[in-house]
Structures are given as structure tokens and as C-alpha cells.
Write a protein that holds these residues in place. Structure first.
Motif, PDB file in Angstrom:
ATOM      1  N   ALA A  51       0.834  -1.203   0.000  1.00 45.72           N
ATOM      2  CA  ALA A  51       0.000   0.000   0.000  1.00 45.72           C
ATOM      3  C   ALA A  51       0.867   1.251   0.000  1.00 45.72           C
ATOM      4  O   ALA A  51       0.511   2.269  -0.602  1.00 45.72           O
ATOM      5  N   PHE A  52       2.022   1.170   0.663  1.00 41.47           N
ATOM      6  CA  PHE A  52       2.940   2.308   0.694  1.00 41.47           C
ATOM      7  C   PHE A  52       3.830   2.355  -0.545  1.00 41.47           C
ATOM      8  O   PHE A  52       4.265   3.436  -0.951  1.00 41.47           O
ATOM      9  N   ARG A  53       4.089   1.237  -1.147  1.00 43.73           N
ATOM     10  CA  ARG A  53       4.986   1.222  -2.309  1.00 43.73           C
ATOM     11  C   ARG A  53       4.280   1.567  -3.617  1.00 43.73           C
ATOM     12  O   ARG A  53       4.847   2.239  -4.477  1.00 43.73           O
ATOM     13  N   VAL A  54       3.030   1.118  -3.785  1.00 44.79           N
ATOM     14  CA  VAL A  54       2.399   1.280  -5.101  1.00 44.79           C
ATOM     15  C   VAL A  54       0.998   1.882  -5.052  1.00 44.79           C
ATOM     16  O   VAL A  54       0.410   2.129  -6.104  1.00 44.79           O
ATOM     17  N   GLN A  55       0.467   2.137  -3.853  1.00 42.21           N
ATOM     18  CA  GLN A  55      -0.914   2.632  -3.804  1.00 42.21           C
ATOM     19  C   GLN A  55      -1.072   3.968  -3.085  1.00 42.21           C
ATOM     20  O   GLN A  55      -2.167   4.324  -2.665  1.00 42.21           O
ATOM     21  N   GLY A  56       0.001   4.718  -2.958  1.00 42.91           N
ATOM     22  CA  GLY A  56      -0.118   6.097  -2.511  1.00 42.91           C
ATOM     23  C   GLY A  56      -0.267   6.313  -1.027  1.00 42.91           C
ATOM     24  O   GLY A  56      -0.535   7.440  -0.591  1.00 42.91           O
ATOM     25  N   HIS A  57      -0.091   5.291  -0.211  1.00 42.27           N
ATOM     26  CA  HIS A  57      -0.137   5.511   1.239  1.00 42.27           C
ATOM     27  C   HIS A  57       1.181   6.129   1.704  1.00 42.27           C
ATOM     28  O   HIS A  57       2.241   5.914   1.112  1.00 42.27           O
ATOM     29  N   MET A  58       1.101   6.880   2.783  1.00 44.66           N
ATOM     30  CA  MET A  58       2.274   7.533   3.364  1.00 44.66           C
ATOM     31  C   MET A  58       1.965   7.798   4.834  1.00 44.66           C
ATOM     32  O   MET A  58       0.887   7.458   5.326  1.00 44.66           O
ATOM     33  N   ASN A  59       2.916   8.382   5.531  1.00 43.32           N
ATOM     34  CA  ASN A  59       2.677   8.851   6.895  1.00 43.32           C
ATOM     35  C   ASN A  59       2.800  10.364   6.923  1.00 43.32           C
ATOM     36  O   ASN A  59       3.604  10.943   6.185  1.00 43.32           O
ATOM     37  N   PHE A  60       2.010  10.999   7.756  1.00 38.51           N
ATOM     38  CA  PHE A  60       2.178  12.436   7.962  1.00 38.51           C
ATOM     39  C   PHE A  60       2.362  12.710   9.451  1.00 38.51           C
ATOM     40  O   PHE A  60       1.862  11.981  10.303  1.00 38.51           O
TER      41      PHE A  60
END
Length: 408
Positions: free
Chosen positions: A370-379
Motif C-alpha cells: 500500500a505504501f509502495r504502489v498505492q499512494g499511502h504515506m505517513n504524515f
């Protein structure tokens, strides 16, 4: 149903290629027009094929858990990589599109996390037993995104760096500051803020297993007089604090409760107080939680778009004094968790069963991707009721972090 799923897959695979071994022992290769990963899947019975047609977002994970769907000449990660990459195709799978649209309409109810429901949701995942998390977490029991200044740090070092990175933003410039840790987990952040920064910390959680563990850690560290942990919902706070930190908890609040959450932050801060919210987010527009993830891993959970977060904050009178986006840090963190879990997988099977172990490895692989290819991140969002609570520039953060870590 093979005749239905086949054309769907032909349309779905735009990048890379997918080889399918059907229940009737025939094989079909679906080749995308764009370069991409290659993977294969064995669908072992007609029920698995039918479920993938009707509700792929839920059925794929369940079929893997039940052993009626297996990666073919590849790893689970390889298979999920191909599928999750192609799932970003706007055309996508019509059944999943309809399912996602229905989930979006219902997400207010799905994420209606009342006090009682929130406690149930937390228990579903965080009270699975400390022995499970000991299989893959670092020595400080940090179950959230680590911080990799170079990308080469060990998990222990990166989680330690994460705590100091957060502390540097909180401007802990004098001992005795009263700090609230919302969603304190197993207590690592609270204990670090007390031991290394001289803070007086109150940690709150809805997990009874984490509460008992954190209290014992404070006792063992000789910090019981400086750190206390309580079983308390954030909505029941009645006092003010100089600083508030919340790491990996906002994902469990629910969209309908965002305004109330930030109002609670504002009311629980002193006039010149500072709060840091560390959360998973999404880089695109508002969406929904995958139904398999909602059912099996994080019921009521959701990774928000920044637009949803800022919209709620701006209604509360809080200043956003800083916002940092951590892109691949969590992907790296989960990759290490996956490796560590895989190395001790037999222990997970012994604790629970094979189906549980398959569920958990599916969760870790999907979460990383999800973080590598689907735009998830942390803020990391820094908030204050006061326009002047922090210095004019971010230099104070860098100076404070370097003073603790020795980084150049």
C-alpha cells in the motif's frame, strides 16, 4: 464463473503479466500492454473463482487464508504486487468499483467508532497477545512507522530515531513538562520522553494487554513516579497538558469523529501547548478501507486524505505549525516486520493456527505494498492553539534532534 472472471482479468491486467491455473487444470496468461511484475495464481475450486467475481476486495484475502488460492511459481508478495499495482488502474474491476462506491456511501457507519465500539476494535487487533508482537517488533515494542534517516538503519535504530524525531518537534525545552500520549501502545514513547527529556507523561490506551505491559515497563524502569498509564478514551479527557503526542492512533478515530478529535486536542492543550499527530494517510482523494483489512485486521480503521484532516483542523481554531510527509519509511518498516515474522512463522502457527498465520502474512505484505504502489504515506502534523508556540523556523527541531542523536 471462469468465463466471467477471465475477461475481467484480461481487462484488469494492464501492467506485467498474470498466469492463472484454473480449477479445471487449464492455464491462462493475461499479459498487460505495459511493463510490470510477473506472477501466477492457482485457483483451486469454483467457489474461489465465484467469490473473486462477486467481491474481490474481500474474497482474495479470504481465499488465501483458506488455502483455496495459492501463489503460483512466485511469492505472495509478488502476486500482491502485480494485483495492487494494477488495481490503481482507474478502470479496474467493475465489481470492486461498485463495492468501493457502496463502502464510501456507508463509511460513516463503518467508521462510527463510539467509545464502546472503539474499545472492541482495539481489542480485535491489539489484544491478540504480546507473544505475537514479540515475533517481529523491535526491542522497544514500537508498532508504527520507523524513521530511517539513511534507509540503512536497523529496525531498533530506526524506531529509536523515530521517537527522537518526534520529540524534537515537540519543543521539550525544559524538564517537568506535562505530556499526554494518546494511544500509547506498549509505552515506549512515553518512557523515552520521561527518561531522555524529563517529561511527566500520561499515556492512555484502550488495550488492556498493552496497559498492563506498559505499566510493568514503567515500574521496571524506575519511572512509575514520572509516567502513568490509564485505560481511557481520548473523549473522556478532563485536564490540560503542555504537550500531546499521538502515534498511530488517528487511523482508528473515524471520519465522523475528526472534528471532535481535534477539538479534544485543542481543549486538552495549554494556551501555548503543542501537539504532534503521527498517522498513516493517503496521497490521493478521500476513499475507503479495503473490506478484508476492515474485517480481519483493523475494524473501523481508515487512512485519511490530507484534505479530510485539514478540513477538520480548520474548524477548531488550531494552528498547523508544521507538516511532514514520510513516504517510504513505513514500507521499509513493514518489510523488516515481514522478514522477522516469516523467520518465526512456525511460532505463530503454534500460538494460533495456519489460517491465522496466513492472515497475518497477507496483512503485512498488503500493508507494505500500500505504501509502495498505492499512494499511502505517513504524515506528522504539528498543532497549537497559539501562533507563537514554536520558533519562526524549523531549525529548533534539527538542533534538538542532533543534540540527542549526534547526527550531522
Amino acid at each position: 464463473m471462469k468465463r466471467v472472471l477471465g475477461p475481467i482479468l484480461r481487462h484488469f491486467v494492464e501492467a506485467g503479466s498474470l498466469r492463472v491455473l484454473w480449477p479445471d487444470a487449464t492455464t491462462t496468461v493475461y499479459q498487460g500492454a505495459k511493463p510490470g511484475p510477473q506472477a501466477g495464481v492457482h485457483l483451486k475450486n469454483a467457489a474461489a473463482v465465484k467469490s473473486l467475481v462477486l467481491n474481490p476486495g474481500l474474497a482474495f484475502g479470504e481465499a488465501y487464508m483458506d488455502g483455496v488460492l495459492e501463489p503460483l511459481d512466485c511469492t505472495l508478495y509478488d502476486l500482491l504486487h502485480l494485483l495492487m499495482l494494477n488495481a490503481m488502474n482507474p478502470a479496474g474491476h467493475i465489481a470492486e468499483q461498485l463495492s468501493a462506491a457502496f463502502r464510501y456511501v456507508r463509511r460513516g457507519w463503518i467508521q462510527f467508532n463510539s467509545t464502546a465500539r472503539s474499545k472492541q476494535n482495539v481489542a480485535h487487533h491489539y489484544d491478540l497477545g504480546n507473544s505475537l508482537y514479540a515475533l517481529f517488533l523491535d526491542k522497544d515494542w514500537q508498532y508504527s512507522c520507523a524513521y530511517f534517516p539513511t534507509g540503512e538503519e536497523t529496525l531498533d535504530a530506526a524506531q529509536e530515531a523515530k521517537k527522537h524525531h518526534i520529540a524534537s518537534k515537540l519543543k521539550l525545552d525544559r524538564p517537568g513538562l506535562e505530556v499526554l500520549d494518546i494511544g500509547c501502545g506498549w509505552g515506549g514513547m512515553a518512557l523515552t520522553l520521561a527518561k531522555d527529556y524529563g517529561a511527566s507523561v500520561t499515556g492512555i490506551t484502550l488495550s488492556e494487554e498493552q496497559l498492563a505491559f506498559a505499566r510493568q515497563r514503567a515500574q521496571d524502569a524506575g519511572l512509575a513516579g514520572q509516567v502513568r498509564f490509564e485505560l481511557l478514551d481520548y473523549r473522556h479527557l478532563t485536564r490540560r497538558f503542555d504537550r500531546i503526542v499521538s502515534v498511530g492512533m488517528f487511523e482508528h478515530v473515524g471520519v465522523g469523529h475528526y472534528k471532535a478529535f481535534f477539538e479534544t486536542i485543542r481543549n486538552a492543550l495549554t494556551p501555548d501547548g503543542i501537539a504532534l499527530i503521527h498517522s498513516i494517510g493517503r496521497s490521493d482523494e478521500p476513499g475507503t478501507t479495503n473490506p478484508w483489512m476492515n474485517k480481519y485486521i483493523f475494524p473501523g480503521g481508515y487512512s485519511p486524505a490530507l484534505s479530510e484532516v485539514f478540513s477538520a483542523v480548520q474548524q477548531t481554531g488550531l494552528w498547523v505549525t508544521d507538516c511532514e510527509i514520510l513516504r517510504l519509511h513505513y514500507a521499509r518498516t513493514i518489510a523488516i516486520w515481514r522478514e522477522r515474522f516469516a523467520a518465526r512463522r512456525p511460532e505463530a502457527v503454534a500460538m494460533y493456527d495456519e489460517r491465522f498465520a496466513r492472515m497475518f502474512e497477507f496483512y503485512l505484505a498488503a500493508a507494505e505494498l500500500a505504501f509502495r504502489v498505492q499512494g499511502h504515506m505517513n504524515f506528522q502534523l504539528l498543532l497549537s492553539p497559539s501562533i507563537s508556540a514554536v520558533p519562526y523556523t524549523r531549525d529548533y527541531m534539527v538542533d534538538a534532534e542532533r543534540s540527542k542523536t549526534g547526527a550531522n
